[in-house]
Scaffold this motif. Structure first.
Motif, mmCIF file in Angstrom:
data_model
loop_
_atom_site.group_PDB
_atom_site.id
_atom_site.type_symbol
_atom_site.label_atom_id
_atom_site.label_comp_id
_atom_site.label_asym_id
_atom_site.label_seq_id
_atom_site.Cartn_x
_atom_site.Cartn_y
_atom_site.Cartn_z
ATOM 1 N N ASP A 1 0.833 -1.210 0.000
ATOM 2 C CA ASP A 1 0.000 0.000 0.000
ATOM 3 C C ASP A 1 0.869 1.263 0.000
ATOM 4 O OD1 ASP A 1 -2.201 -1.548 0.064
ATOM 5 O OD2 ASP A 1 -2.795 -1.091 2.132
ATOM 6 N N ASP A 2 0.416 2.246 -0.749
ATOM 7 C CA ASP A 2 1.132 3.515 -0.828
ATOM 8 C C ASP A 2 0.535 4.456 0.216
ATOM 9 O OD1 ASP A 2 2.644 5.622 -1.591
ATOM 10 O OD2 ASP A 2 1.465 6.096 -3.381
ATOM 11 N N VAL A 3 1.125 4.474 1.406
ATOM 12 C CA VAL A 3 0.599 5.311 2.488
ATOM 13 C C VAL A 3 1.743 6.138 3.056
ATOM 14 C CG1 VAL A 3 -0.448 5.277 4.783
ATOM 15 C CG2 VAL A 3 -1.173 3.591 3.089
ATOM 16 N N ASP A 4 1.500 7.427 3.268
ATOM 17 C CA ASP A 4 2.518 8.276 3.883
ATOM 18 C C ASP A 4 2.257 8.350 5.390
ATOM 19 O OD1 ASP A 4 4.371 10.098 4.660
ATOM 20 O OD2 ASP A 4 3.440 11.808 3.636
ATOM 21 N N LEU A 5 3.046 7.612 6.151
ATOM 22 C CA LEU A 5 2.811 7.543 7.597
ATOM 23 C C LEU A 5 3.054 8.888 8.281
ATOM 24 C CD1 LEU A 5 4.431 4.047 8.260
ATOM 25 C CD2 LEU A 5 1.986 4.567 8.171
ATOM 26 N N SER A 6 3.855 9.736 7.662
ATOM 27 C CA SER A 6 4.162 11.023 8.305
ATOM 28 C C SER A 6 2.951 11.957 8.284
ATOM 29 C CB SER A 6 5.369 11.694 7.633
ATOM 30 O OG SER A 6 4.997 12.162 6.352
ATOM 31 N N ALA A 7 1.943 11.592 7.491
ATOM 32 C CA ALA A 7 0.729 12.409 7.441
ATOM 33 C C ALA A 7 -0.273 12.008 8.528
ATOM 34 C CB ALA A 7 0.079 12.282 6.066
ATOM 35 N N MET A 8 0.056 10.971 9.298
ATOM 36 C CA MET A 8 -0.864 10.460 10.324
ATOM 37 C C MET A 8 -0.639 11.190 11.655
ATOM 38 S SD MET A 8 -2.404 8.097 8.720
ATOM 39 C CE MET A 8 -2.103 7.934 6.964
ATOM 40 N N LEU B 1 8.121 -3.890 5.234
ATOM 41 C CA LEU B 1 8.364 -2.994 6.374
ATOM 42 C C LEU B 1 9.693 -2.254 6.194
ATOM 43 C CD1 LEU B 1 7.543 -1.986 9.212
ATOM 44 C CD2 LEU B 1 8.840 -3.889 10.160
ATOM 45 N N LEU B 2 10.735 -3.003 5.807
ATOM 46 C CA LEU B 2 12.052 -2.370 5.656
ATOM 47 C C LEU B 2 12.029 -1.309 4.561
ATOM 48 C CD1 LEU B 2 14.392 -5.463 6.200
ATOM 49 C CD2 LEU B 2 13.850 -3.636 7.818
ATOM 50 N N SER B 3 11.181 -1.516 3.545
ATOM 51 C CA SER B 3 11.094 -0.521 2.469
ATOM 52 C C SER B 3 10.441 0.774 2.960
ATOM 53 C CB SER B 3 10.303 -1.089 1.286
ATOM 54 O OG SER B 3 8.918 -1.081 1.590
ATOM 55 N N ARG B 4 9.812 0.723 4.131
ATOM 56 C CA ARG B 4 9.151 1.923 4.662
ATOM 57 C C ARG B 4 10.011 2.653 5.701
ATOM 58 N NH1 ARG B 4 3.711 1.596 3.159
ATOM 59 N NH2 ARG B 4 3.084 -0.516 2.574
ATOM 60 N N LYS B 5 11.243 2.180 5.884
ATOM 61 C CA LYS B 5 12.049 2.709 6.984
ATOM 62 C C LYS B 5 12.182 4.243 6.911
ATOM 63 C CE LYS B 5 16.330 2.325 9.483
ATOM 64 N NZ LYS B 5 17.553 1.610 9.763
ATOM 65 N N GLU B 6 12.453 4.731 5.716
ATOM 66 C CA GLU B 6 12.655 6.168 5.538
ATOM 67 C C GLU B 6 11.379 6.928 5.910
ATOM 68 O OE1 GLU B 6 13.989 8.488 1.668
ATOM 69 O OE2 GLU B 6 15.047 6.571 1.944
ATOM 70 N N ASN B 7 10.234 6.374 5.468
ATOM 71 C CA ASN B 7 8.947 7.021 5.740
ATOM 72 C C ASN B 7 8.623 7.002 7.233
ATOM 73 O OD1 ASN B 7 5.538 6.544 5.432
ATOM 74 N ND2 ASN B 7 6.542 8.362 4.583
ATOM 75 N N PHE C 1 10.644 -2.652 15.763
ATOM 76 C CA PHE C 1 11.269 -1.327 15.775
ATOM 77 C C PHE C 1 12.665 -1.371 16.410
ATOM 78 C CE2 PHE C 1 8.552 2.426 14.581
ATOM 79 C CZ PHE C 1 7.652 1.680 13.838
ATOM 80 N N GLY C 2 13.030 -2.550 16.905
ATOM 81 C CA GLY C 2 14.348 -2.698 17.509
ATOM 82 C C GLY C 2 15.395 -3.063 16.457
#
Lengths: 433, 243
Positions: free
Chosen positions: B45-52, B72-78, B99-100
């Motif tokens: 899914d294309d979701v911007d977590l920083s907008a939450m 999950l790892l592909s979302r690390k930057e986001n 997250f560890g």
């Protein structure tokens, strides 16, 4: 010690029987006196084991009665004593003083966690595996770990495996038990609206890829395929066709399940598949299905004056969802009484109530929900946060809870967890006298 | 006001009724006139977590957990961007572990996690699995509260710099029964299922308040009637002989 174990177990069994008690105590005595007692019994006859999460008791009882219809002499643990002690009790009560078990068939419902023990100690010919759902994760840990331990204990099994064709977690046994003869059963696709149920079959058990479902029957039971490795619903399953309510067809014959519920048709199909494997006449099973009385608390309907009280055992999300679907079909006003205990047999973790789709019964005809049991407040919170807007009444005492329900002039659905079932049944019996 | 929740892997990380937490957050907001919008953030899914305002990440079985690692790892930057933007995080069990630094599973395989915090998790021996009711004492920004829940984890989490609270009953991060969870003012990680929030209403409100801060600053929440919630909690506290 074998003889002494049998003598003590038999005598204690008779004494318990005098007081109308059954159960696992004689087996416990026998195991204390002779830990290897199961290995020392000599079984003459085919040993059939039924295991899986849901449908064990119904399937085992229907199978035992069908075999009796086919004039077979059968020993079975009909009351659902499905752990080590209960199984030993059953077998000793059917054995001679010298430990001979003389019958045509032994039909044993076996708790999933007790299966490795039974495999090691009894000469098993056939194993029926019904399904795997989330159930008592505090006891069974994760479902994947449970299945892996069963696979390990079945690895060398050379008998017949009768498997639900529509559960990826039962079909996988065809791959992990290399020397077994595998047979499959299922039911033709039904229209369904189950999309939001807690599902276990999301990933391919062989390669880990996400499974593609052509269709869901209920929960994760359905027609699946793995696009990466080809693991899929077998084509050669014995299938129920023309399913309509209780009625279904297999080849050219029509059968009627004891209950209008798809999961019950799967249980019937397990029996019919077993009959094929044994080369027995399936018409005998047909008669047994017709006369089959559901075990206590499995959709047990009691008459209370002009209203009915329907008692349901619930123990895990999938079974609960099937019960809730049935209540949701009732368009007449009714009251729901939910008794939630958290003793070890119920599961000490009650979080499963959030994986069950109680929202299904938050419709107009449900006028009130009453909760009881050792975790009555937790059950009430589930309803509150699920968005039930009408009265939620909490009663610690079961008599009070039933009384609160009977103050409404409507039919009552009682949902009780395992240890709440018998006390609730006797409270209901008390007011019906 | 609108509270936006990003719900990570809702169909995979959904063990032990964790979705009950979302139900609680939603109802306790709506009862106060705060709208809740949920964005599912599932594999691909294309979701911007920083907008939450809040990101929720529940627990799952080992096998399910490993299936989402690549995504999950592909979302690390986001996720880092969301942390910088002040998004609140509520992580339960598997979500907390990921997250560890890494996770060593029951078969000894090392799974590299997001590496956002220093803690790491090692699957204990099977007899070490922490299963049962748990109570935790927390001091959260001047507010002290006791949380009750149910834990069921094989993983033992070590090197937690800032635990969520002290274990009064049960196990917590490790079988040594000392500290439970992680909290750094923005990210809450915990082993408490049950689900966590229904019978810990003061904690649910704490999470809501912290989450609203990003978009709306300091907010006071109207009190709600919590008799049922506190009765459910007190039954468990009594059973653990803490009340």
């Amino acid at each position: 010690m074998k003889m002494a174990a049998i003598v003590f177990a038999k005598i204690s069994g008779w004494i318990l029987h005098l007081f109308h008690r059954g159960g696992s105590y004689p087996g416990q005595i026998a195991l204390q006196l002779c830990p290897m007692i199961l290995k020392r019994l000599q079984v003459h006859g085919e040993v059939i084991v039924i295991t899986g999460t849901n449908g064990k008791t119904s399937t085992a009882n229907m199978l035992a009665q069908s075999l009796k219809q086919a004039n077979k002499k059968v020993i079975s643990n009909a009351k659902g004593d499905n752990m080590r002690n209960g199984i030993v009790s059953t077998l000793i009560s059917g054995a001679t003083w010298k430990g001979y078990i003389d019958c045509d068939m032994v039909v044993l419902e076996v708790d999933e966690l007790s299966l490795p023990y039974v495999m090691e100690h009894l000469p098993i010919d056939d194993i029926i595996i019904t399904n795997f759902f989330r159930d008592q994760l505090d006891r069974a840990k994760e479902m994947e770990q449970l299945i892996q331990s069963l696979e390990a204990s079945l690895h060398g099994f050379r008998g017949n495996l009768i498997l639900n064709a529509h559960d990826p977690n039962t079909v996988r046994f065809a791959h992990s038990v290399p020397h077994a003869q595998c047979y499959f059963y299922g039911a033709e696709a039904q229209a369904t609206d189950d999309v939001e149920e807690a599902k276990e079959g999301t990933f391919c058990p062989l390669c880990g890829n996400r499974l593609t479902y052509a269709h869901y029957q209920y929960s994760h039971i359905g027609t699946f395929a793995c696009e990466r490795c080809g693991f899929q619903t077998p084509f050669n399953a014995l299938m129920a066709t023309d399913v309509a309510g209780k009625s279904f067809r297999v080849h050219f014959h029509t059968y009627e399940a004891p209950l209008d519920a798809l999961y019950m048709i799967y249980n019937c199909m397990a029996v019919l598949c077993m009959f094929d494997v044994l080369h027995l006449e399936k018409q005998c099973a047909k008669k047994a299905f017709q006369t089959f009385v559901m075990p206590m608390g499995r959709n047990e309907i009691l008459q209370d004056g002009s209203r009915t009280i329907t008692l349901h055992l619930i123990k895990n999300p999938t079974g609960t969802n099937e019960v809730l679907k049935q209540i949701a079909k009732d368009e007449n006003e009714h009251v729901v009484l939910f008794v939630l205990n958290d003793h070890p047999q119920d599961g000490t973790d009650v979080s499963w109530i959030y994986d069950s789709d109680f929202e299904r019964i938050f419709h107009d005809p449900t006028v009130c929900i009453i909760t009881g049991g050792s975790r009555a407040y937790e059950a009430a919170l589930r309803m509150k946060y699920g968005g039930f807007k009408k009265d939620i009444i909490i009663r610690d005492d079961l008599k009070d809870a039933l009384q609160a329900a009977r103050e409404y002039p409507y039919s009552i659905y009682v949902l009780a967890t395992y240890t709440a079932l018998a006390p609730m049944r006797s409270v209901i019996g008390g007011v019906l006298k | 006001m609108i509270l936006t929740i990003g719900w990570m892997y809702h169909d995979i990380m959904n063990l032990y009724g964790d979705k009950g937490n979302i139900m609680v957050l939603k109802k306790r907001c709506e009862d106060r006139g705060i709208d809740v919008r949920i964005s599912y953030c599932d594999i691909g899914d294309d979701v911007d977590l920083s907008a939450m305002d809040l990101v929720f990440f529940g627990g799952g079985a080992d096998k399910e957990q490993s299936s989402l690692m690549r995504d999950l790892l592909s979302r690390k930057e986001n996720i880092q961007k969301a942390l910088d933007a002040g998004v609140m995080f509520l992580l339960i069990c598997g979500g907390y572990q990921l997250f560890g630094q890494y996770y060593i599973d029951a078969n000894g395989n090392r799974i590299d996690a997001l590496g956002i915090f220093d803690y790491y998790t090692v699957s204990g021996k099977s007899e070490e699995r922490c299963i049962g009711n748990i109570a935790v004492r927390c001091e959260l920004e001047g507010q002290s509260m006791t949380l009750v829940g149910f834990e069921n984890h094989g993983g033992q989490t070590y090197d937690v710099a800032t635990p969520l609270g002290d274990v009064l009953f049960g196990h917590g991060n490790t079988a040594q029964k000392k500290q439970e969870g992680f909290y750094n003012g923005q990210v809450i990680g915990t082993y408490l299922h049950g689900p966590l929030l229904p019978r810990n209403p003061e904690f649910a409100d704490f999470v809501i308040m912290k989450s609203l801060r990003k978009s709306y600053g300091e907010q006071c929440l109207e009190p709600l009637s919590d008799d049922m919630e506190l009765a459910a909690k007190n039954i468990m506290l009594k059973r653990m002989e803490l009340l």
